[in-house]
Design a protein around this motif. Structure first.
Motif, PDB file in Angstrom:
ATOM      1  N   ASN A 142     -27.444 -10.722  14.540  1.00  0.00           N
ATOM      2  CA  ASN A 142     -27.539 -10.802  13.079  1.00  0.00           C
ATOM      3  C   ASN A 142     -26.629 -11.889  12.510  1.00  0.00           C
ATOM      4  OD1 ASN A 142     -29.488  -8.809  12.733  1.00  0.00           O
ATOM      5  ND2 ASN A 142     -27.967  -7.152  12.685  1.00  0.00           N
ATOM      6  N   TYR A 143     -25.491 -12.071  13.157  1.00  0.00           N
ATOM      7  CA  TYR A 143     -24.564 -13.086  12.674  1.00  0.00           C
ATOM      8  C   TYR A 143     -25.113 -14.494  12.955  1.00  0.00           C
ATOM      9  CZ  TYR A 143     -20.094 -14.986  11.157  1.00  0.00           C
ATOM     10  OH  TYR A 143     -19.126 -15.665  10.465  1.00  0.00           O
ATOM     11  N   THR A 144     -25.774 -14.635  14.094  1.00  0.00           N
ATOM     12  CA  THR A 144     -26.420 -15.914  14.400  1.00  0.00           C
ATOM     13  C   THR A 144     -27.448 -16.229  13.316  1.00  0.00           C
ATOM     14  OG1 THR A 144     -26.247 -15.366  16.753  1.00  0.00           O
ATOM     15  CG2 THR A 144     -27.670 -17.213  16.182  1.00  0.00           C
TER      16      THR A 144
ATOM     17  N   SER B 131     -29.704 -25.205  17.257  1.00  0.00           N
ATOM     18  CA  SER B 131     -30.255 -24.926  18.579  1.00  0.00           C
ATOM     19  C   SER B 131     -29.311 -23.939  19.267  1.00  0.00           C
ATOM     20  CB  SER B 131     -30.367 -26.198  19.413  1.00  0.00           C
ATOM     21  OG  SER B 131     -29.100 -26.558  19.922  1.00  0.00           O
ATOM     22  N   ALA B 132     -29.833 -23.206  20.227  1.00  0.00           N
ATOM     23  CA  ALA B 132     -29.015 -22.225  20.930  1.00  0.00           C
ATOM     24  C   ALA B 132     -27.831 -22.916  21.586  1.00  0.00           C
ATOM     25  CB  ALA B 132     -29.860 -21.509  21.981  1.00  0.00           C
TER      26      ALA B 132
ATOM     27  N   HIS C 119     -25.284 -23.834  19.071  1.00  0.00           N
ATOM     28  CA  HIS C 119     -24.700 -22.628  18.461  1.00  0.00           C
ATOM     29  C   HIS C 119     -23.692 -21.943  19.395  1.00  0.00           C
ATOM     30  CE1 HIS C 119     -25.929 -20.105  14.773  1.00  0.00           C
ATOM     31  NE2 HIS C 119     -24.704 -19.768  15.093  1.00  0.00           N
ATOM     32  N   HIS C 120     -23.896 -22.118  20.710  1.00  0.00           N
ATOM     33  CA  HIS C 120     -22.957 -21.525  21.673  1.00  0.00           C
ATOM     34  C   HIS C 120     -21.528 -22.027  21.431  1.00  0.00           C
ATOM     35  CE1 HIS C 120     -26.337 -20.600  24.807  1.00  0.00           C
ATOM     36  NE2 HIS C 120     -26.349 -19.785  23.779  1.00  0.00           N
ATOM     37  N   TYR C 121     -21.407 -23.268  20.912  1.00  0.00           N
ATOM     38  CA  TYR C 121     -20.076 -23.820  20.690  1.00  0.00           C
ATOM     39  C   TYR C 121     -19.329 -23.094  19.573  1.00  0.00           C
ATOM     40  CZ  TYR C 121     -20.904 -27.630  23.899  1.00  0.00           C
ATOM     41  OH  TYR C 121     -21.126 -28.343  25.040  1.00  0.00           O
ATOM     42  N   ARG C 122     -20.037 -22.304  18.798  1.00  0.00           N
ATOM     43  CA  ARG C 122     -19.375 -21.567  17.714  1.00  0.00           C
ATOM     44  C   ARG C 122     -18.743 -20.265  18.197  1.00  0.00           C
ATOM     45  NH1 ARG C 122     -20.269 -23.541  12.864  1.00  0.00           N
ATOM     46  NH2 ARG C 122     -19.864 -21.568  11.789  1.00  0.00           N
ATOM     47  N   LEU C 123     -19.095 -19.873  19.424  1.00  0.00           N
ATOM     48  CA  LEU C 123     -18.647 -18.557  19.879  1.00  0.00           C
ATOM     49  C   LEU C 123     -17.126 -18.396  19.984  1.00  0.00           C
ATOM     50  CD1 LEU C 123     -21.502 -17.527  22.351  1.00  0.00           C
ATOM     51  CD2 LEU C 123     -21.230 -17.100  19.919  1.00  0.00           C
TER      52      LEU C 123
ATOM     53  N   THR D 163     -29.083 -17.199  22.169  1.00  0.00           N
ATOM     54  CA  THR D 163     -30.317 -17.832  22.634  1.00  0.00           C
ATOM     55  C   THR D 163     -31.542 -17.003  22.238  1.00  0.00           C
ATOM     56  OG1 THR D 163     -29.097 -18.723  24.499  1.00  0.00           O
ATOM     57  CG2 THR D 163     -31.488 -18.747  24.677  1.00  0.00           C
ATOM     58  N   ARG D 164     -31.367 -15.693  22.313  1.00  0.00           N
ATOM     59  CA  ARG D 164     -32.476 -14.798  21.974  1.00  0.00           C
ATOM     60  C   ARG D 164     -32.955 -15.019  20.534  1.00  0.00           C
ATOM     61  NH1 ARG D 164     -31.648  -8.331  22.948  1.00  0.00           N
ATOM     62  NH2 ARG D 164     -33.234  -7.473  21.577  1.00  0.00           N
ATOM     63  N   PHE D 165     -31.982 -15.236  19.641  1.00  0.00           N
ATOM     64  CA  PHE D 165     -32.351 -15.518  18.251  1.00  0.00           C
ATOM     65  C   PHE D 165     -33.213 -16.780  18.181  1.00  0.00           C
ATOM     66  CE2 PHE D 165     -31.635 -18.078  14.486  1.00  0.00           C
ATOM     67  CZ  PHE D 165     -32.100 -17.222  13.500  1.00  0.00           C
ATOM     68  N   TYR D 166     -32.772 -17.814  18.868  1.00  0.00           N
ATOM     69  CA  TYR D 166     -33.522 -19.076  18.802  1.00  0.00           C
ATOM     70  C   TYR D 166     -34.887 -18.971  19.491  1.00  0.00           C
ATOM     71  CZ  TYR D 166     -29.756 -21.521  16.508  1.00  0.00           C
ATOM     72  OH  TYR D 166     -28.835 -21.935  15.577  1.00  0.00           O
ATOM     73  N   GLN D 167     -34.935 -18.126  20.523  1.00  0.00           N
ATOM     74  CA  GLN D 167     -36.243 -17.908  21.165  1.00  0.00           C
ATOM     75  C   GLN D 167     -37.196 -17.222  20.194  1.00  0.00           C
ATOM     76  OE1 GLN D 167     -35.213 -15.731  24.685  1.00  0.00           O
ATOM     77  NE2 GLN D 167     -35.114 -17.572  25.965  1.00  0.00           N
TER      78      GLN D 167
END
Ligand SMILES: [Zn+2]
Length: 415
Positions: A31-33, A47-48, A51-55, A78-82
């Motif tokens: 939900n936060y993504t 992109s996933a 976005h990973h760099y925000r973790l 990644t699931r969100f982007y999928q």
């Protein structure tokens, strides 16, 4: 090639509680993504991978995100982007789709470990242990071995609506480790088979085998009963919730029975034959099936073909989907077309006089088209003599389920 195996899982109460807690953290991450995607301006969104760099920043701000496995957390982003890309695909196909929704605990029931954070242990018996990072050991019913040459790429843990747990192992086998398919030029009709996906029968093969539908009458009766009970309860009440689980259980039982049947039938096919030809469902007119409730229930033809194709790779067998149009009308002997309403069960060619069962004729056409699609010719004059079985053997689905093969034991000849 990639495929997956699914296993029933039996976490202890403590571990189940941890699993639920972790899944809920992943839900919040999802939900936060979504929130950031829609509301935050940043280079690291879109992109996933970015976005990973925000973790790391998330973890500083909300320590709860450090409590779950970090690869799994990435996987949830990644699931969100999928989902996003699935959505836009549907939009492009002209479907009216909304935006991705915020997920409530009810809609978010699984999490996926990717590449690391899991280990499968004690695989020698009927049960195995799956160790999950930061969660603990989960016992699974190990009813199918994982092939030696397969790598486990992903592990998805899911709680079903029935409140039962399952794990799905995403597997990958290097193509070079797969058995080679037999040389196309050496194929002949005796180790190849054409299959008509049936209306009255489940499948009808060119070897004169017709496997009947799985009898699910009892299960469907039970389902109707449970659904009626559900409709009498007050939505959201405790009793309603309990009954909802009962309905889900019956549905699952039906799905399981169908899957088991299809597993056995497809395994038998790829063990028995070098080439298996079926109709391409993407273009098969569904017209003939629309009135038949039995078909709708579990036609699950797509599942059947998916299973068949993946087993074909594992066993080194050719599986081809052929153009389905006209397989029923066309005469397998001379190619002449004649109209044939659904109730006409016999093929009797007005042009050449060739006679056989309607589905047997269709299966022969499928076999013939299969050979063509592999670039092989077909000695048309000998087709009927060489490929047509003397009679048709009707086999109950039950035998496939019980013995794993439709050809064992005495079969009842009907023609
Ligand atoms: Zn004919």
């Amino acid at each position: 090639m990639e495929y997956s195996h699914r296993y029933a899982a039996y976490p202890t109460q403590t571990v189940a509680a941890e699993l639920e807690r972790h899944i809920d953290i992943h839900r919040q991450a999802y939900n936060y993504t979504r929130y950031e995607y829609e509301h935050v301006e940043s280079d690291n969104i879109g992109s996933a991978y970015k976005h990973h760099y925000r973790l790391p920043g998330w973890k500083d701000e909300f320590p709860v995100f450090s409590e779950v496995n970090s690869k799994a957390l990435q996987r949830t982003v990644t699931r969100f982007y999928q989902n996003l890309s699935n959505l836009s695909e549907q939009k492009q196909n002209g479907n009216n789709v909304g935006r991705l929704k915020w997920k409530s605990p009810h809609d978010f029931k699984s999490m996926t470990f990717s590449q690391s954070g899991f280990e499968l242990k004690n695989t020698s018996g009927r049960h195995a242990t799956l160790e999950l990072s930061k969660i603990g050991d989960v016992r699974i019913r190990y009813h199918r071995d994982i092939p030696d040459e397969a790598d486990i790429k992903e592990v998805t843990v899911k709680k079903e609506t029935t409140d039962e747990w399952f794990v799905s192992l995403g597997l990958e086998t290097d193509d070079e480790d797969l058995p080679e398919k037999p040389d196309v030029d050496s194929l002949d009709t005796s180790n190849s088979i054409g299959i008509d996906l049936g209306i009255l029968n489940y499948i009808h093969t060119t070897d004169g085998l017709s496997v009947n539908w799985l009898d699910l009458d009892e299960e469907y009766e039970r389902l109707r009963r449970e659904q009626r009970k559900l409709s009498r309860k007050q939505e959201g009440s405790n009793n309603w919730e309990k009954q909802r689980v009962e309905v889900a259980k019956v549905k699952r039982r039906i799905r399981r029975k169908v899957l088991d049947f299809q597993q056995k039938l497809t395994t038998w096919l790829v063990r028995e034959y070098d080439a298996v030809f079926v109709e391409d469902l993407d273009v098969k007119p569904m017209l003939e099936q629309s009135h038949n409730a039995r078909n709708k229930q579990d036609a699950a033809w797509r599942q059947f073909i998916t299973l068949l194709e993946y087993k074909a790779e594992l066993y080194g067998v050719h599986v081809e989907q052929v153009e389905p149009r006209g397989t029923t009308k066309e005469c397998a002997s001379c190619g002449c077309e004649s109209e044939k309403p659904l109730w006409v069960r016999e093929h009797s060619c007005p042009s050449c006089g060739f006679e056989c069962d309607r589905d047997a004729n269709a299966a022969l056409n499928v076999l013939q088209r299969g050979f063509e699609s592999l670039g092989l010719g077909w000695p048309e004059s000998t087709l009927v003599e060489t490929a047509l079985p003397v009679g048709t053997t009707a086999v109950p689905a039950k035998r496939v389920v019980e013995t794993g093969s439709p050809t064992l034991n005495e079969a009842k000849a009907v023609a």
